[in-house]
Design a protein around this motif. Sequence first.
Motif, PDB file in Angstrom:
ATOM      1  N   GLN A  74       0.858  -1.178   0.000  1.00 19.72           N
ATOM      2  CA  GLN A  74       0.000   0.000   0.000  1.00 19.72           C
ATOM      3  C   GLN A  74       0.900   1.234   0.000  1.00 19.72           C
ATOM      4  OE1 GLN A  74      -2.124   0.774   3.753  1.00 19.72           O
ATOM      5  NE2 GLN A  74      -0.971  -0.929   4.658  1.00 19.72           N
ATOM      6  N   PRO A  75       0.334   2.409  -0.259  1.00 23.75           N
ATOM      7  CA  PRO A  75       1.155   3.629  -0.284  1.00 23.75           C
ATOM      8  C   PRO A  75       1.804   3.911   1.067  1.00 23.75           C
ATOM      9  CG  PRO A  75      -1.028   4.042  -1.231  1.00 23.75           C
ATOM     10  CD  PRO A  75      -1.066   2.681  -0.602  1.00 23.75           C
ATOM     11  N   SER A  76       2.898   4.669   1.045  1.00 21.85           N
ATOM     12  CA  SER A  76       3.575   5.045   2.292  1.00 21.85           C
ATOM     13  C   SER A  76       2.729   6.069   3.047  1.00 21.85           C
ATOM     14  CB  SER A  76       4.966   5.587   1.995  1.00 21.85           C
ATOM     15  OG  SER A  76       4.882   6.721   1.178  1.00 21.85           O
ATOM     16  N   PHE A  77       3.023   6.192   4.320  1.00 23.40           N
ATOM     17  CA  PHE A  77       2.276   7.066   5.221  1.00 23.40           C
ATOM     18  C   PHE A  77       3.031   8.357   5.488  1.00 23.40           C
ATOM     19  CE2 PHE A  77       0.123   3.161   6.103  1.00 23.40           C
ATOM     20  CZ  PHE A  77      -1.127   3.511   6.588  1.00 23.40           C
ATOM     21  N   LEU A  78       2.287   9.403   5.758  1.00 24.66           N
ATOM     22  CA  LEU A  78       2.812  10.600   6.387  1.00 24.66           C
ATOM     23  C   LEU A  78       2.346  10.534   7.837  1.00 24.66           C
ATOM     24  CD1 LEU A  78       2.197  13.543   3.879  1.00 24.66           C
ATOM     25  CD2 LEU A  78       4.281  12.193   4.234  1.00 24.66           C
ATOM     26  N   ASN A  79       3.272  10.745   8.764  1.00 28.18           N
ATOM     27  CA  ASN A  79       2.954  10.682  10.191  1.00 28.18           C
ATOM     28  C   ASN A  79       3.562  11.872  10.913  1.00 28.18           C
ATOM     29  OD1 ASN A  79       3.573   7.546   9.393  1.00 28.18           O
ATOM     30  ND2 ASN A  79       1.825   7.758  10.734  1.00 28.18           N
ATOM     31  N   TYR A  80       2.916  12.293  11.969  1.00 31.10           N
ATOM     32  CA  TYR A  80       3.504  13.254  12.890  1.00 31.10           C
ATOM     33  C   TYR A  80       2.767  13.202  14.210  1.00 31.10           C
ATOM     34  CZ  TYR A  80       0.022  17.066  12.299  1.00 31.10           C
ATOM     35  OH  TYR A  80      -1.102  17.847  12.290  1.00 31.10           O
ATOM     36  N   GLY A  81       3.347  13.843  15.206  1.00 33.13           N
ATOM     37  CA  GLY A  81       2.772  13.791  16.537  1.00 33.13           C
ATOM     38  C   GLY A  81       2.367  15.156  17.051  1.00 33.13           C
ATOM     39  N   LEU A  82       1.393  15.125  17.954  1.00 31.92           N
ATOM     40  CA  LEU A  82       0.925  16.330  18.623  1.00 31.92           C
ATOM     41  C   LEU A  82       0.941  16.105  20.125  1.00 31.92           C
ATOM     42  CD1 LEU A  82      -2.337  17.102  16.572  1.00 31.92           C
ATOM     43  CD2 LEU A  82      -0.092  18.167  16.290  1.00 31.92           C
ATOM     44  N   LEU A  83       1.362  17.096  20.854  1.00 33.33           N
ATOM     45  CA  LEU A  83       1.173  17.121  22.300  1.00 33.33           C
ATOM     46  C   LEU A  83       0.030  18.087  22.536  1.00 33.33           C
ATOM     47  CD1 LEU A  83       2.004  16.465  25.225  1.00 33.33           C
ATOM     48  CD2 LEU A  83       3.583  18.411  25.092  1.00 33.33           C
ATOM     49  N   ILE A  84      -1.031  17.592  23.156  1.00 29.94           N
ATOM     50  CA  ILE A  84      -2.198  18.433  23.380  1.00 29.94           C
ATOM     51  C   ILE A  84      -2.509  18.518  24.870  1.00 29.94           C
ATOM     52  CG2 ILE A  84      -3.187  17.903  21.115  1.00 29.94           C
ATOM     53  CD1 ILE A  84      -5.268  16.148  22.664  1.00 29.94           C
ATOM     54  N   ASP A  85      -3.259  19.537  25.218  1.00 36.80           N
ATOM     55  CA  ASP A  85      -3.783  19.695  26.571  1.00 36.80           C
ATOM     56  C   ASP A  85      -5.301  19.569  26.443  1.00 36.80           C
ATOM     57  OD1 ASP A  85      -3.960  20.204  29.276  1.00 36.80           O
ATOM     58  OD2 ASP A  85      -3.806  22.369  29.050  1.00 36.80           O
ATOM     59  N   THR A  86      -5.885  18.572  27.093  1.00 39.15           N
ATOM     60  CA  THR A  86      -7.315  18.323  26.974  1.00 39.15           C
ATOM     61  C   THR A  86      -7.933  18.088  28.338  1.00 39.15           C
ATOM     62  OG1 THR A  86      -8.998  17.014  25.816  1.00 39.15           O
ATOM     63  CG2 THR A  86      -7.079  15.821  26.646  1.00 39.15           C
ATOM     64  N   TYR A  87      -9.213  18.350  28.437  1.00 39.07           N
ATOM     65  CA  TYR A  87      -9.956  18.041  29.658  1.00 39.07           C
ATOM     66  C   TYR A  87     -10.804  16.781  29.482  1.00 39.07           C
ATOM     67  CZ  TYR A  87     -13.830  20.238  27.173  1.00 39.07           C
ATOM     68  OH  TYR A  87     -14.774  20.559  26.230  1.00 39.07           O
ATOM     69  N   HIS A  88     -10.803  16.217  28.272  1.00 36.35           N
ATOM     70  CA  HIS A  88     -11.624  15.033  28.006  1.00 36.35           C
ATOM     71  C   HIS A  88     -10.998  13.791  28.638  1.00 36.35           C
ATOM     72  CE1 HIS A  88     -14.119  17.237  25.205  1.00 36.35           C
ATOM     73  NE2 HIS A  88     -13.039  17.671  24.585  1.00 36.35           N
ATOM     74  N   PRO A  89     -11.785  12.992  29.337  1.00 32.00           N
ATOM     75  CA  PRO A  89     -11.253  11.724  29.852  1.00 32.00           C
ATOM     76  C   PRO A  89     -10.954  10.775  28.681  1.00 32.00           C
ATOM     77  CG  PRO A  89     -13.608  11.914  30.324  1.00 32.00           C
ATOM     78  CD  PRO A  89     -13.173  13.218  29.712  1.00 32.00           C
ATOM     79  N   PRO A  90     -10.123   9.757  28.909  1.00 32.52           N
ATOM     80  CA  PRO A  90      -9.670   8.892  27.812  1.00 32.52           C
ATOM     81  C   PRO A  90     -10.773   8.307  26.932  1.00 32.52           C
ATOM     82  CG  PRO A  90      -8.415   8.433  29.775  1.00 32.52           C
ATOM     83  CD  PRO A  90      -9.494   9.387  30.181  1.00 32.52           C
ATOM     84  N   SER A  91     -11.836   7.777  27.510  1.00 43.93           N
ATOM     85  CA  SER A  91     -12.880   7.147  26.682  1.00 43.93           C
ATOM     86  C   SER A  91     -13.604   8.183  25.826  1.00 43.93           C
ATOM     87  CB  SER A  91     -13.868   6.370  27.549  1.00 43.93           C
ATOM     88  OG  SER A  91     -14.472   7.230  28.488  1.00 43.93           O
ATOM     89  N   GLU A  92     -13.847   9.367  26.379  1.00 40.36           N
ATOM     90  CA  GLU A  92     -14.477  10.429  25.606  1.00 40.36           C
ATOM     91  C   GLU A  92     -13.526  10.935  24.521  1.00 40.36           C
ATOM     92  OE1 GLU A  92     -15.987  14.958  26.318  1.00 40.36           O
ATOM     93  OE2 GLU A  92     -16.395  13.517  27.923  1.00 40.36           O
ATOM     94  N   LEU A  93     -12.238  11.045  24.851  1.00 39.05           N
ATOM     95  CA  LEU A  93     -11.234  11.459  23.875  1.00 39.05           C
ATOM     96  C   LEU A  93     -11.206  10.497  22.696  1.00 39.05           C
ATOM     97  CD1 LEU A  93      -8.865  13.232  22.944  1.00 39.05           C
ATOM     98  CD2 LEU A  93      -7.382  11.835  24.405  1.00 39.05           C
ATOM     99  N   LEU A  94     -11.225   9.213  22.975  1.00 40.02           N
ATOM    100  CA  LEU A  94     -11.236   8.214  21.902  1.00 40.02           C
ATOM    101  C   LEU A  94     -12.441   8.404  20.988  1.00 40.02           C
ATOM    102  CD1 LEU A  94      -9.985   5.677  20.616  1.00 40.02           C
ATOM    103  CD2 LEU A  94     -11.399   4.317  22.191  1.00 40.02           C
ATOM    104  N   LYS A  95     -13.618   8.609  21.563  1.00 45.62           N
ATOM    105  CA  LYS A  95     -14.824   8.829  20.751  1.00 45.62           C
ATOM    106  C   LYS A  95     -14.691  10.070  19.875  1.00 45.62           C
ATOM    107  CE  LYS A  95     -17.919   6.605  23.995  1.00 45.62           C
ATOM    108  NZ  LYS A  95     -18.902   6.819  25.066  1.00 45.62           N
ATOM    109  N   LEU A  96     -14.154  11.141  20.451  1.00 45.18           N
ATOM    110  CA  LEU A  96     -13.955  12.370  19.676  1.00 45.18           C
ATOM    111  C   LEU A  96     -12.976  12.154  18.520  1.00 45.18           C
ATOM    112  CD1 LEU A  96     -13.748  15.137  22.401  1.00 45.18           C
ATOM    113  CD2 LEU A  96     -15.299  15.114  20.449  1.00 45.18           C
ATOM    114  N   LEU A  97     -11.896  11.442  18.783  1.00 46.82           N
ATOM    115  CA  LEU A  97     -10.903  11.199  17.726  1.00 46.82           C
ATOM    116  C   LEU A  97     -11.472  10.325  16.618  1.00 46.82           C
ATOM    117  CD1 LEU A  97      -7.709  10.774  19.916  1.00 46.82           C
ATOM    118  CD2 LEU A  97      -8.428  12.798  18.625  1.00 46.82           C
TER     119      LEU A  97
END
Length: 131
Positions: free
Chosen positions: A49-72
């Motif tokens: 398959q085609p190659s990927f472009l990847n990068y990372g973000l450091l974010i500050d959020t108030y969402h708990p992990p399960s809610e964060l996953l749903k949002l993402l």
Amino acid sequence: MKVVLILGTNLGNRLDNLKRAEELIEKFVGRILRKTEIIETAPFGVVNQPSFLNYGLLIDTYHPPSELLKLLKWIEKRVGRYKTFRWGPRVVDIDIIKYENLFINTKSLKIPHPGLQHRAFFVKIYKCLSI
């Protein structure tokens, strides 16, 4: 809470996919504190398959992990992701790599992300954004 995310894309206009995902993260998830450079990586698991472009973000959020996953997951769909197959091509993928000092191991969410052990670029990005 400080969270490390890694974004990836290998379909369509890859730079636009990442930009759109980042805009939605900033609007709905939390403030972006830092980001890494974008790197091109070979596919993992399914190599034809085609190659990927990847990068990372450091974010500050108030969402708990399960809610964060749903949002993402919602953001992935908004950017254009559709279901393919494990390690298959994708318009965008957003992984939660680390969430402060939490350890989570459920069927739907594992933090720290298990990919840290198997993908060199995860480690490189994570080190740039370590919390």
